[in-house]
Motif scaffolding. Structure first.
Motif, PDB file in Angstrom:
ATOM      1  N   UNK A 177       6.979   6.920   3.127  1.00  0.00           N
ATOM      2  CA  UNK A 177       5.542   6.685   3.242  1.00  0.00           C
ATOM      3  C   UNK A 177       5.263   5.396   3.997  1.00  0.00           C
ATOM      4  N   UNK A 178       6.043   4.361   3.687  1.00  0.00           N
ATOM      5  CA  UNK A 178       5.856   3.084   4.390  1.00  0.00           C
ATOM      6  C   UNK A 178       6.133   3.238   5.876  1.00  0.00           C
ATOM      7  N   UNK A 179       7.206   3.974   6.217  1.00  0.00           N
ATOM      8  CA  UNK A 179       7.512   4.195   7.633  1.00  0.00           C
ATOM      9  C   UNK A 179       6.402   4.999   8.310  1.00  0.00           C
ATOM     10  N   UNK A 180       5.915   6.031   7.598  1.00  0.00           N
ATOM     11  CA  UNK A 180       4.840   6.837   8.167  1.00  0.00           C
ATOM     12  C   UNK A 180       3.581   6.004   8.363  1.00  0.00           C
ATOM     13  N   UNK A 181       3.263   5.162   7.368  1.00  0.00           N
ATOM     14  CA  UNK A 181       2.095   4.297   7.503  1.00  0.00           C
ATOM     15  C   UNK A 181       2.268   3.308   8.646  1.00  0.00           C
TER      16      UNK A 181
END
Length: 437
Positions: A178-182
């Motif tokens: 999720x952090x990478x996607x964000x």
């Protein structure tokens, strides 16, 4: 069996041995394998004695079985099955405990984990019960309790601990994804914002260049024409020379006034917050710019410079009280102004007709010049070659129609139709102005 994260190791790599992601994982598994092999080798001596086989075979079997723990990350199911298979030989306790933990922490189906854990629990219970029954005479209940305790202690804690760590690892991986996607989304938004900012800067530079041309080109063109006339009549008609000099001075002052107004708008837009700069600049030039009511004076300036200009107005503006939108009136004025400037540059001595027509919901303007007077000399004014392009861009920006081209009998015509809009309300994006034809 495919694993993920720390327990998966290098399962995605090719090759039968190298399944570790980091050296410390390999060191840990090799260390556990050595300890397990030593344990199983020691317990293999007792197994050989109970089965009547040579101790060397028992030790060798124990070392081979215990060393299988090295492959726990790659094949956790096989390690647990092997541990269950050697449970009757009373060896491989470390193998069973670590194997169950690894299986529970892996991505193996939960039903597989439950079935193998149940088999290990049952096998440990049976082996413990059989081995302790002869040692504790007449204490059947105590033997059962002891067997249950040993089976649960060697099975349930590693399974629960593995399930906890596996769930925690998967949660961390999900959060990382999720952090990478964000981060990717934020980077994309930043790129788009930069693109929009660059587009806005380009549009602003283009608009400023066009406004500067509108302010300077027409006034300076008339000043050059009057200066030429002043030079021609300075000796023959001093009174006319004085009038021409006065006109040149008035036009210069008007040009300076318009330049000051524009620079004031630009300063205001440069000190405003970034999102409001374009709005401030566009609004300022639109509200403070010229209107249709000033066309008569514009035509009069060309007449004063010696051009024969006819000004015709057809119809009445719809909603005469409110008038047209500020952008519409400014664009109409600039189109006529630029067309007259082109006439001064390229059609000296030609008769010019300026027509303004008010229609239902729109306003139309047309500037037409006849053939040039062969005796009149061109004033030698510079031309940027972008006047018609600039006028077209200004008109199209408001959703209007622009047409220009030469006439059959000689001369040139510029026509534009603009949607009327409503007073004080923008009908389109801020438009620029044309450069010289």
């Amino acid at each position: 069996m495919t694993l993920t994260g720390e327990e998966r190791g290098g399962a995605g790599r090719d090759g039968p041995l190298w399944w570790w992601e980091r050296p410390r994982e390999a060191a840990l598994d090799v260390g556990l394998g050595v300890v397990s092999a030593a344990e199983c080798g020691y317990e293999g001596i007792a197994f050989a004695r109970d089965t009547g086989t040579p101790p060397v075979l028992g030790v060798l079997l124990g070392v081979l079985v215990g060393g299988a723990l090295v492959a726990r990350r790659r094949w956790p199911v096989a390690v647990v099955v092997l541990a269950i298979a050697i449970t009757p030989a009373a060896m491989g306790f470390l193998l069973g405990v670590v194997g169950l933990y690894t299986l529970a922490a892996s991505e193996a189906p939960r039903r597989v984990t439950v079935v193998l854990a149940s088999m290990s629990l049952a096998g440990t219970f049976v082996v413990t019960y059989v081995r302790t029954r002869g040692d504790v005479e007449g204490e059947g209940f105590l033997v059962v309790v002891l067997s249950v305790f040993m089976a649960v202690a060697l099975t349930v804690p590693p399974v629960l601990f593995g399930l906890y760590l596996g769930a925690r690892r998967r949660l961390m991986e999900s959060l990382q994804e999720r952090a990478d996607s964000l981060e990717r989304e934020l980077s994309l938004l930043a790129d788009r914002a930069e693109e929009r900012a660059e587009w806005a800067r380009t549009e602003e530079r283009t608009r400023i260049a066009r406004e500067m041309h509108d302010v300077v080109a027409h006034r300076v063109s008339l000043m050059v024409v009057h200066a030429a006339a002043l030079e021609a009549v300075a000796v023959k008609d001093p009174a006319k020379a004085v009038r021409n000099a006065a006109l040149v001075g008035d036009m210069g002052r008007q040009a300076l006034t318009e330049l000051r107004e524009m620079l004031g708008v630009l300063r205001a837009s440069s000190t405003a917050p970034a999102p409001a700069r374009a709005v401030v600049a566009t609004a300022g030039t639109a509200e403070d710019g010229p209107s249709l009511g000033e066309l008569e004076a514009l035509v009069g300036q060309s007449r004063a410079a010696g051009m024969v200009v006819a000004f015709e107005v057809h119809g009445e503006p719809a909603g005469a009280v409110a008038g047209y939108a500020a952008e519409v009136e400014q664009t109409a004025y600039r189109v006529v102004q630029e067309a007259l400037t082109n006439c001064h540059k390229h059609a000296p001595g030609a008769r010019v007709v300026v027509r303004l027509a008010h229609r239902a919901g729109e306003v139309a303007m047309q500037v037409e010049n006849g053939p040039c007077d062969g005796e009149a000399a061109e004033p030698g004014l510079p031309s940027g070659g972008n006047g018609l392009v600039g006028m077209r861009e200004r008109v199209l920006a408001l959703g209007g129609v622009f047409v220009s081209g030469p006439l059959d009998g000689g001369g040139f015509r510029v026509s534009a139709v603009l949607p009327g809009g409503s007073g004080g309300t923008a009908t389109g994006a801020g438009a620029g102005t044309g450069a010289a034809r």
